[in-house]
Design an enzyme around this catalytic site. Structure first.
Site, mmCIF file in Angstrom:
data_model
loop_
_atom_site.group_PDB
_atom_site.id
_atom_site.type_symbol
_atom_site.label_atom_id
_atom_site.label_comp_id
_atom_site.label_asym_id
_atom_site.label_seq_id
_atom_site.Cartn_x
_atom_site.Cartn_y
_atom_site.Cartn_z
ATOM 1 N N ALA A 64 18.782 -18.458 29.549
ATOM 2 C CA ALA A 64 19.806 -19.071 28.703
ATOM 3 C C ALA A 64 19.259 -19.131 27.278
ATOM 4 O O ALA A 64 18.041 -19.051 27.074
ATOM 5 C CB ALA A 64 20.087 -20.471 29.207
ATOM 6 N N GLY A 107 17.827 -18.206 33.442
ATOM 7 C CA GLY A 107 19.205 -17.770 33.644
ATOM 8 C C GLY A 107 19.303 -16.267 33.883
ATOM 9 O O GLY A 107 20.254 -15.791 34.511
ATOM 10 N N GLU A 110 18.786 -15.927 37.463
ATOM 11 C CA GLU A 110 19.967 -16.497 38.135
ATOM 12 C C GLU A 110 21.134 -15.504 38.086
ATOM 13 O O GLU A 110 21.871 -15.332 39.054
ATOM 14 C CB GLU A 110 20.349 -17.832 37.471
ATOM 15 C CG GLU A 110 19.290 -18.899 37.744
ATOM 16 C CD GLU A 110 19.507 -20.191 36.974
ATOM 17 O OE1 GLU A 110 19.597 -20.119 35.728
ATOM 18 O OE2 GLU A 110 19.569 -21.258 37.609
ATOM 19 N N GLU A 130 11.765 -22.544 33.927
ATOM 20 C CA GLU A 130 12.395 -23.690 33.254
ATOM 21 C C GLU A 130 11.506 -24.921 33.160
ATOM 22 O O GLU A 130 11.565 -25.665 32.177
ATOM 23 C CB GLU A 130 13.712 -24.062 33.969
ATOM 24 C CG GLU A 130 14.868 -23.096 33.715
ATOM 25 C CD GLU A 130 14.895 -21.928 34.692
ATOM 26 O OE1 GLU A 130 13.866 -21.683 35.360
ATOM 27 O OE2 GLU A 130 15.942 -21.265 34.782
HETATM 28 C C1 3H9 Z 1 17.189 -21.164 31.257
HETATM 29 O O1 3H9 Z 1 17.372 -20.000 31.396
HETATM 30 C C2 3H9 Z 1 17.985 -22.214 31.967
HETATM 31 C C3 3H9 Z 1 18.887 -21.639 33.005
HETATM 32 O O2 3H9 Z 1 18.564 -22.138 34.257
HETATM 33 C C4 3H9 Z 1 20.345 -21.866 32.704
HETATM 34 C C5 3H9 Z 1 20.774 -23.265 32.517
HETATM 35 C C6 3H9 Z 1 22.267 -23.468 32.356
HETATM 36 N N1 3H9 Z 1 16.412 -18.407 24.049
HETATM 37 O O3 3H9 Z 1 8.380 -14.930 22.971
HETATM 38 P P1 3H9 Z 1 8.711 -13.902 21.951
HETATM 39 C C7 3H9 Z 1 13.089 -15.924 21.029
HETATM 40 S S1 3H9 Z 1 16.019 -21.752 30.189
HETATM 41 C C8 3H9 Z 1 16.365 -18.325 22.712
HETATM 42 O O4 3H9 Z 1 7.991 -13.939 20.668
HETATM 43 P P2 3H9 Z 1 7.604 -11.849 23.628
HETATM 44 C C9 3H9 Z 1 11.740 -16.445 20.565
HETATM 45 O O5 3H9 Z 1 11.858 -17.764 20.065
HETATM 46 C C10 3H9 Z 1 15.215 -20.275 29.593
HETATM 47 N N2 3H9 Z 1 15.410 -17.637 22.044
HETATM 48 O O6 3H9 Z 1 8.615 -12.408 22.554
HETATM 49 C C11 3H9 Z 1 11.379 -15.441 19.497
HETATM 50 O O7 3H9 Z 1 12.092 -15.777 18.325
HETATM 51 P P3 3H9 Z 1 11.448 -15.489 16.883
HETATM 52 C C12 3H9 Z 1 14.257 -19.766 30.586
HETATM 53 C C13 3H9 Z 1 14.473 -17.044 22.771
HETATM 54 O O8 3H9 Z 1 7.935 -10.423 23.779
HETATM 55 C C14 3H9 Z 1 11.965 -14.134 20.038
HETATM 56 O O9 3H9 Z 1 12.958 -14.514 20.993
HETATM 57 N N3 3H9 Z 1 13.544 -18.653 30.021
HETATM 58 C C15 3H9 Z 1 14.456 -17.101 24.163
HETATM 59 O O10 3H9 Z 1 6.211 -12.258 23.301
HETATM 60 C C16 3H9 Z 1 10.945 -13.251 20.711
HETATM 61 O O11 3H9 Z 1 10.285 -14.015 21.701
HETATM 62 C C17 3H9 Z 1 12.346 -18.776 29.450
HETATM 63 O O12 3H9 Z 1 11.763 -19.831 29.415
HETATM 64 C C18 3H9 Z 1 15.487 -17.812 24.818
HETATM 65 N N4 3H9 Z 1 15.557 -17.906 26.153
HETATM 66 O O13 3H9 Z 1 7.980 -12.609 24.996
HETATM 67 C C19 3H9 Z 1 11.745 -17.513 28.878
HETATM 68 N N5 3H9 Z 1 13.379 -16.411 24.616
HETATM 69 O O14 3H9 Z 1 11.222 -14.003 16.822
HETATM 70 C C20 3H9 Z 1 11.491 -17.714 27.423
HETATM 71 C C21 3H9 Z 1 12.755 -15.930 23.533
HETATM 72 O O15 3H9 Z 1 12.465 -16.012 15.928
HETATM 73 N N6 3H9 Z 1 11.023 -16.531 26.748
HETATM 74 N N7 3H9 Z 1 13.409 -16.306 22.411
HETATM 75 O O16 3H9 Z 1 10.153 -16.260 16.860
HETATM 76 C C22 3H9 Z 1 9.775 -16.013 26.957
HETATM 77 O O17 3H9 Z 1 9.002 -16.464 27.783
HETATM 78 C C23 3H9 Z 1 9.361 -14.863 26.077
HETATM 79 O O18 3H9 Z 1 10.193 -14.874 24.946
HETATM 80 C C24 3H9 Z 1 9.454 -13.462 26.720
HETATM 81 C C25 3H9 Z 1 9.200 -12.380 25.631
HETATM 82 C C26 3H9 Z 1 8.360 -13.359 27.797
HETATM 83 C C27 3H9 Z 1 10.798 -13.234 27.321
#
Ligand code: 3H9
Length: 708
Positions: A64, A107, A110, A130
């Site tokens: 999400a 998400g 999911e 999460e």
């Molecule tokens: C969820 O899904 C809840 C559900 O159950 C539904 C509920 C209803 N949203 O990390 P990076 C941005 S909760 C918004 O540097 P990488 C990040 O801030 C979510 N923004 O890249 C960054 O911005 P900026 C569960 C996001 O290649 C840019 O994208 N998911 C999100 O080193 C690049 O990210 C997680 O917890 C997001 N979800 O790593 C996964 N994700 O360039 C969260 C990233 O402005 N994400 N951004 O600084 C990650 O773990 C890593 O971003 C990922 C890529 C491994 C995917």
């Protein structure tokens, strides 16, 4: 809007739905609507027999959109449009194949689990991370995952938040097939094979849900694990409850239960703090005057001077990243001791199954021991990790200046000394920088990167980039005494000592801060790090102490007795051979005697006062650092404390914690301490200013930063 974010194309009778929301295809409201519309289209299109759901760019879907959580303001259960969209997808009569590359997280997983099949690239990962954001899956993840992977794996993934590699996901039944080569083409071929078959619904697959007798020990073990390893966090137990609900309730009721717990978590202070940490970890990489495009110096070979605990650990960090490293000591016994420690550390990891023997052998082969500077002329970077003393450091840097090639980075691992003064020993201060690793260097994620007055932007950009390669979180700080972390740690530990000198027990001080969430109490931390480290630094800087201002004495006296902490078997506590701590009655008696001699009245002290004095001492010093520009942002200070000093992540870091409490309250308490305890509690001018403006630390954006 949504038709740009989600596009539908055709490969014969197979529709390809592509999510295109760079950089990580987060499921914003518009993306979710776009997917819903795409499903309606394929249902309505008689030419389409099946569909592939895929992500554009480097990943499937990272979850999400985390930024949208701030819009959730009520705990009242509402109909989740996300859950409805997933039901629509699952109810689609034409099979939908989720094609996963990069990651399917939160998400994203999911979404994939609501599709009828999942295929993945061998390098892909899936996970429900999460809990790391202080929440639980909120779109059926806790209900569908146990139906695919079984209860044991689902409870582990949802409660611990760690990702699972594609091959493991295949073994657990989370994905149905791995696809080598072109994922989209492979997924389309897969979709053709299953196009005529009925579309299986994950929510109707109950065969892996187990019986109450089978599940009870799994949930009990998961709860115990969460209690120990995720101490103080509310999301992991909530995630376990929600997975348990999948085994005791019908799917719809389980989803409603999950939704309720999700909403409680998303509105919690813990979740707000952990989301701050998520974005903070990424923000620290952004340095206003060192843009992303700044040239970097390729670091393909390195050297470390000093094979003690820190030097050895740093050599391991470099070798682990595949960088060949020369490790220099002054004599053979010291070099042998250093190498033996490195071998012991690697062997420990092998015996715990964390790395293979082959990995250990390959890394050891990258570390070349030496007693001379031979070979230093060709390395791209040197990290000096000798004993903490200015004269010695200057001598090493003068030698490095003679032997290293032009452009080589000359880094010091000093934890307190001035980088500018060290740089004076060279003819190239632009190449000199601080890289302050934390002990044990091969474990701790923080790397304070200290910018000297003359350090070039290329050198800064290189060290920031290198920190990522080394698996570290690099935070740029300015060159002041103790930099950011240790400068704040001084007042924090000072207060811990004062409290003991005023009558609090050693255990009470440590317990109050441990219960607050710190990884260890301040006095036990001192024993672990070695009390002599601070003692030596205090002696070096005694001339800077203001006359007539109270200073703690107990730790100096312990050091004078040779009680340096764990390494000497005694410090604040005494230690057995396994380094297990117990109270030292002799120290308790001595403390009372010393306090009586110093005329310090003894009183009973509440755990609330212990926490306030130690934590507000951190905050007050942090405010000064921020105002003086030695940290770029309050967030940078928070990240330093989370990753270098064991501050609880669910409190967001000291500056975030103060912001959330309300700076007016923090200021009032600091003023109270100032009246009670004197000059050391003088409120930081920035704190006073922000209170008068009704602002927070997070809202303070100075023009300059990190000693720019
Ligand atoms: C969820 O899904 C809840 C559900 O159950 C539904 C509920 C209803 N949203 O990390 P990076 C941005 S909760 C918004 O540097 P990488 C990040 O801030 C979510 N923004 O890249 C960054 O911005 P900026 C569960 C996001 O290649 C840019 O994208 N998911 C999100 O080193 C690049 O990210 C997680 O917890 C997001 N979800 O790593 C996964 N994700 O360039 C969260 C990233 O402005 N994400 N951004 O600084 C990650 O773990 C890593 O971003 C990922 C890529 C491994 C995917």
């Amino acid at each position: 809007m949504s038709d740009q974010l989600v596009q539908v194309s055709r490969e014969g009778q197979i529709a390809v739905i592509t999510i295109n929301n760079p950089p990580v295809n987060a499921l914003s409201t518009d993306v979710r609507e776009g997917i819903g519309e795409a499903i309606e289209n394929i249902v309505a299109d008689p030419q389409v027999k099946a569909a592939v759901l895929i992500g554009a760019g480097k990943t499937f879907v990272a979850g999400a959109d985390i930024k949208e959580f701030a819009k959730i303001t009520s705990e009242k259960p509402r109909e989740s449009r996300f859950l409805q969209m997933l039901l629509k997808l699952e109810d689609c009569r034409k099979p939908v194949v989720a094609a996963i590359h990069g990651g399917a997280f939160g998400g994203g997983l999911e979404l994939a689990m609501a599709a009828h099949y999942r295929v993945a690239s061998p390098t892909a990962q899936v996970g429900q991370p999460e809990v790391n954001l202080g929440i639980i899956p909120g779109a059926g993840g806790t209900q569908r995952l146990p139906r695919l992977a079984g209860v044991a794996k689902a409870v582990e993934m949802c409660a611990q938040g760690s990702p699972v590699k594609a091959e493991e996901a295949l073994r657990w039944g989370i994905v149905d097939q791995l696809i080598d080569g072109d994922l989209c083409a492979g997924a389309v071929a897969f979709a053709r094979q299953i196009a005529e078959k009925p579309a299986p619904k994950t929510r109707e697959r109950n065969e892996k849900l187990g019986t109450p007798e089978q599940n009870a020990p799994l949930f009990a073990a998961a709860r115990e694990n969460a209690r120990k390893r995720q101490r103080g966090m509310i999301a992991p137990p909530a995630a376990i409850d929600a997975v348990e609900a999948a085994t005791t309730m019908p799917f719809e009721e389980g989803c409603a239960f999950e939704q309720k717990r999700f909403l409680e978590c998303v509105l919690s202070e813990q979740s707000k703090a952990l989301i701050h940490v998520f974005f903070g970890e990424r923000e620290v990489a952004k340095i206003p005057d060192v843009p992303k495009e700044t040239d970097v110096i390729p670091v393909t070979t390195a050297a470390v001077v000093g094979a003690g605990t820190m030097g050895g650990g740093i050599a391991m960090v470099l070798a682990n990243a595949g960088i060949p490293v020369l490790l220099k000591e002054v004599d053979q016994p010291a070099l042998d001791r250093g190498l033996a420690n490195i071998r012991k550390n690697y062997a420990n990891s092998v015996s715990k199954g964390r790395i293979t023997q082959q990995f250990m052998d390959e890394r050891l082969a990258l570390i070349q021991p030496t007693l001379s500077f031979d070979g230093f002329s060709s390395v791209d970077m040197v990290v000096e990790a000798v004993f903490e003393g200015m004269q010695l450091k200057k001598q090493v840097f003068a030698e490095l200046d003679c032997v290293c090639k032009a452009g080589a980075i000359l880094a010091s691992n000093t934890s307190t000394l001035s980088i500018d003064e060290i740089a004076l020993a060279t003819s190239r201060s632009e190449s000199v920088i601080g890289t302050h690793f934390f002990s044990p260097a091969n474990v701790m994620r923080l790397l304070e990167i200290v910018r000297g007055r003359a350090t070039s932007k290329e050198v800064i950009a290189t060290c920031m980039q290198l920190s990522k390669k080394l698996g570290k979180l690099g935070v740029l700080v300015g060159n002041c005494l103790g930099f950011v972390g240790n400068r704040m740690f001084g007042p924090y530990r000072r207060e811990a000592q004062f409290l003991v000198e005023e009558g609090a027990s050693i255990e009470a001080v440590d317990k109050a801060l441990f219960d607050f969430g710190m990884a260890m109490g301040p006095l036990a931390t001192g024993d672990l790090a070695g009390l002599d480290v601070g003692w030596r630094i205090r002696r070096e800087y005694r001339h800077l102490q203001a006359p007539g201002v109270r200073q703690p004495f107990a730790e100096d006296k312990l050091c004078e007795m040779g009680q340096f902490g764990q390494k000497t078997g005694a410090g604040w506590y005494k230690y057995d051979e396994q380094r297990r701590a117990s109270s030292d009655p002799a120290v308790v008696v001595l403390l009372r005697e010393w306090s009586a001699q110093a005329g310090i009245p003894q009183r009973s002290i509440s755990s609330e006062e212990i926490v306030d004095r130690c934590i507000y001492a951190l905050v007050n010093e942090g405010a000064r650092i921020l105002e003086q520009g030695y940290a770029l942002r309050a967030t940078d200070i928070d990240i330093i404390y989370l990753y270098g000093y064991g501050f609880p992540s669910y409190r967001g870091g000291p500056m975030w914690y103060a912001d959330r409490l309300g700076l007016d309250k923090v200021y009032a308490r600091i003023c109270e301490f100032h009246r009670q305890f004197g000059a050391l509690w003088e409120p930081a001018p920035l704190l006073k200013q922000l209170v008068s403006e009704g602002k927070t630390f997070a809202e303070f954006h100075p023009e300059r930063g990190a000693a720019a």
